[in-house]
Design a protein around this motif. Sequence first.
Motif, mmCIF file in Angstrom:
data_model
loop_
_atom_site.group_PDB
_atom_site.id
_atom_site.type_symbol
_atom_site.label_atom_id
_atom_site.label_comp_id
_atom_site.label_asym_id
_atom_site.label_seq_id
_atom_site.Cartn_x
_atom_site.Cartn_y
_atom_site.Cartn_z
ATOM 1 N N TRP A 1 0.832 -1.200 0.000
ATOM 2 C CA TRP A 1 0.000 0.000 0.000
ATOM 3 C C TRP A 1 0.872 1.257 0.000
ATOM 4 O O TRP A 1 0.589 2.218 -0.717
ATOM 5 C CB TRP A 1 -0.923 0.005 1.222
ATOM 6 C CG TRP A 1 -1.748 1.244 1.280
ATOM 7 C CD1 TRP A 1 -2.886 1.505 0.601
ATOM 8 C CD2 TRP A 1 -1.458 2.421 2.042
ATOM 9 N NE1 TRP A 1 -3.340 2.765 0.900
ATOM 10 C CE2 TRP A 1 -2.478 3.347 1.779
ATOM 11 C CE3 TRP A 1 -0.447 2.768 2.917
ATOM 12 C CZ2 TRP A 1 -2.497 4.604 2.373
ATOM 13 C CZ3 TRP A 1 -0.471 4.018 3.494
ATOM 14 C CH2 TRP A 1 -1.499 4.918 3.223
ATOM 15 N N TYR B 1 2.380 1.870 -3.385
ATOM 16 C CA TYR B 1 1.365 2.382 -4.296
ATOM 17 C C TYR B 1 1.050 3.837 -3.984
ATOM 18 O O TYR B 1 0.986 4.680 -4.879
ATOM 19 C CB TYR B 1 0.096 1.532 -4.210
ATOM 20 C CG TYR B 1 -1.022 2.070 -5.054
ATOM 21 C CD1 TYR B 1 -1.030 1.870 -6.423
ATOM 22 C CD2 TYR B 1 -2.063 2.794 -4.488
ATOM 23 C CE1 TYR B 1 -2.045 2.372 -7.213
ATOM 24 C CE2 TYR B 1 -3.079 3.302 -5.263
ATOM 25 C CZ TYR B 1 -3.077 3.086 -6.624
ATOM 26 O OH TYR B 1 -4.073 3.595 -7.397
ATOM 27 N N VAL C 1 2.613 6.125 -7.135
ATOM 28 C CA VAL C 1 1.735 6.657 -8.183
ATOM 29 C C VAL C 1 1.907 8.166 -8.357
ATOM 30 O O VAL C 1 2.097 8.634 -9.482
ATOM 31 C CB VAL C 1 0.262 6.264 -7.913
ATOM 32 C CG1 VAL C 1 -0.684 7.011 -8.828
ATOM 33 C CG2 VAL C 1 0.086 4.768 -8.079
#
Length: 94
Positions: free
Chosen positions: A35, A38, A42
């Motif tokens: 998590w 990410y 991103v």
Amino acid sequence: MKNVVGLFVAIILLGWIISYWEVIICVALIAALIWGMYALGVPWWRKRQARSVDRRNGETARRSALAARAQIQHEQYLVGDDRGLYGDYRPVDL
């Protein structure tokens, strides 16, 4: 009867947590790591792509300006103007 079933499930669940606490922690850490990658990756990737597009657009603008200046100098050369041959930097008269 529902209280007995609920108590039985709670005891089984507590026993399972006590038995497999290491596995549960490892899975939770791996999930948190994925998590985090990410959540941080991103936005970083989007900024990187935006910089790449900006750089490409800047390079395109620079090349367009260079081509336009070359075309002007070419036209000046065709009419016999010295600026077409030497550009903005004419040689010094000796």
